[in-house]
Design an enzyme around this catalytic site. Structure first.
Site, mmCIF file in Angstrom:
data_model
loop_
_atom_site.group_PDB
_atom_site.id
_atom_site.type_symbol
_atom_site.label_atom_id
_atom_site.label_comp_id
_atom_site.label_asym_id
_atom_site.label_seq_id
_atom_site.Cartn_x
_atom_site.Cartn_y
_atom_site.Cartn_z
ATOM 1 N N ASP A 45 0.840 -1.202 0.000
ATOM 2 C CA ASP A 45 0.000 0.000 0.000
ATOM 3 C C ASP A 45 0.872 1.247 0.000
ATOM 4 O O ASP A 45 1.527 1.548 0.995
ATOM 5 C CB ASP A 45 -0.907 0.007 1.234
ATOM 6 C CG ASP A 45 -1.817 1.230 1.256
ATOM 7 O OD1 ASP A 45 -2.863 1.188 0.581
ATOM 8 O OD2 ASP A 45 -1.472 2.231 1.925
ATOM 9 N N TYR A 50 3.060 9.752 -0.620
ATOM 10 C CA TYR A 50 4.157 9.191 0.191
ATOM 11 C C TYR A 50 5.516 9.387 -0.479
ATOM 12 O O TYR A 50 6.550 9.180 0.142
ATOM 13 C CB TYR A 50 3.945 7.693 0.459
ATOM 14 C CG TYR A 50 2.645 7.307 1.155
ATOM 15 C CD1 TYR A 50 1.811 8.265 1.727
ATOM 16 C CD2 TYR A 50 2.268 5.970 1.243
ATOM 17 C CE1 TYR A 50 0.627 7.895 2.345
ATOM 18 C CE2 TYR A 50 1.080 5.592 1.867
ATOM 19 C CZ TYR A 50 0.266 6.560 2.409
ATOM 20 O OH TYR A 50 -0.905 6.180 3.019
ATOM 21 N N LYS A 75 -2.698 5.765 -4.329
ATOM 22 C CA LYS A 75 -3.802 6.696 -4.039
ATOM 23 C C LYS A 75 -3.562 8.026 -4.732
ATOM 24 O O LYS A 75 -2.416 8.481 -4.844
ATOM 25 C CB LYS A 75 -3.910 6.928 -2.517
ATOM 26 C CG LYS A 75 -3.855 5.659 -1.690
ATOM 27 C CD LYS A 75 -4.066 5.905 -0.213
ATOM 28 C CE LYS A 75 -3.721 4.665 0.599
ATOM 29 N NZ LYS A 75 -2.254 4.546 0.893
ATOM 30 N N HIS A 108 -7.613 9.456 -2.056
ATOM 31 C CA HIS A 108 -6.959 9.432 -0.737
ATOM 32 C C HIS A 108 -7.847 10.013 0.374
ATOM 33 O O HIS A 108 -7.927 9.466 1.466
ATOM 34 C CB HIS A 108 -5.627 10.186 -0.827
ATOM 35 C CG HIS A 108 -4.599 9.733 0.151
ATOM 36 N ND1 HIS A 108 -3.253 9.673 -0.143
ATOM 37 C CD2 HIS A 108 -4.703 9.307 1.435
ATOM 38 C CE1 HIS A 108 -2.586 9.234 0.914
ATOM 39 N NE2 HIS A 108 -3.439 9.015 1.886
#
Ligand code: NAD
Length: 273
Positions: A45, A50, A75, A108
């Site tokens: 994930d 990120y 996401k 997200h």
């Protein structure tokens, strides 16, 4: 793989236990994902936000595991919501991942005040129809966001990934998901580590001769959640995967269920932008 799967509402399978890489620095992500894949994880994930999609993709590519045996989630970030911008954001993520197929794409956060999640999901539907994504879903959606999304797009998201741990058991959302055929995926399943020190969790860990992290991951699995704990420490990455040879009993599940105080570690989905 010892990991059982959940059948999503579109027929695709997702492993019940995956590996999350939120806050894993770009330079550490390749090693962490490589360790997780070697330990047996087959679901990763990540998210555009990120900033580690590239090393996630590289670790999967260099693992020698066939691409279709690893379930990859990323996401779409809040600033990219909207139909055309979502299509562009997807291309950017796929370029970072170095992949031509994505297993699961999530919005997200709803960012309801911007009112673009319907158009964003329509872009996801287009990409799914083109065969570039297997499953499309959302993250941090509340019941009113889900109700509107289903009504206006005619499609029930496969997954809602939400903050969920014993201090925020999300019983209302989990019931809503069950009613509509949405899989519940738990983020910060260990309360970002805080719940490992909860005396009740520590006590149950002693009862079953396991670690607090293993007890919490078992609690999620037995509730029916998809769970994606994060660690960068190899021994902990393996420890968090070693949860398929014991069970919590009904009393232990009830005791953990009583820890629900509605306390978040992350932002409020109704206002976060
Ligand atoms: P988590 O609940 O998985 O906790 C991770 C922390 O717990 C680690 O940093 C470490 O300090 C500790 N830990 C982990 N395993 C341990 C062990 N065996 N023993 C001792 N300590 C241990 O927190 P998280 O990273 O916030 O959540 C997991 C994943 O969920 C993320 O990596 C990300 O993929 C996802 N996530 C999604 C959202 C979202 O908005 N959709 C938000 C946050 C996280």
């Amino acid at each position: 793989s010892p990991v059982p799967s959940v059948i999503l509402n579109d027929g695709h399978l997702i492993p019940r236990l995956g590996f999350g890489v939120f806050q894993v620095p770009e330079q550490e992500t390749f090693d962490a994902v490589t360790t997780a894949l070697a330990a047996g994880y087959r679901s990763i994930d990540t998210a555009a936000a990120y900033q580690n999609e590239a090393p996630v993709g590289k670790a999967i590519a260099e693992s020698g595991i066939p691409r279709d045996e690893v379930f990859v989630t990323t996401k779409l970030w809040n600033s990219e919501q909207g139909y055309d911008s979502a299509l562009r954001a997807f291309d950017a993520s796929m370029q970072q991942l170095g992949m031509d197929y994505l297993d699961l794409y999530l919005i997200h956060w709803p960012v309801a005040a911007a009112d673009r999640y319907i158009d964003t999901f329509r872009a996801f539907q287009t990409l799914k129809a083109q065969g570039r994504i297997g499953s499309i879903g959302v993250s941090n959606f509340q019941p009113d966001h889900l109700t509107r999304l289903i009504a206006e797009t005619g499609e029930v998201p496969a997954v809602n990934q939400i903050e969920l741990h014993p201090a925020l058991a999300q019983n209302t959302l989990r019931a809503f998901h069950a009613e509509h055929g949405i899989a519940t995926e738990a983020w910060s399943p260990l309360g970002q580590g805080a719940e490992l020190k909860d005396p009740t969790v520590v006590d149950i860990a002693g009862q079953v001769d396991r670690t607090p992290a293993q007890v919490l991951i078992r609690w999620h699995l037995q509730l029916g959640n998809i769970v994606i704990p994060k660690s960068v420490t190899p021994a902990r990455i393996r420890e968090n995967f070693d949860v398929f040879d014991f069970e919590l009993d009904a009393d232990q599940m009830t005791t953990l269920g009583a820890l629900d105080t509605g306390t978040r570690v992350g932002p409020d989905p109704d206002t976060f932008a």
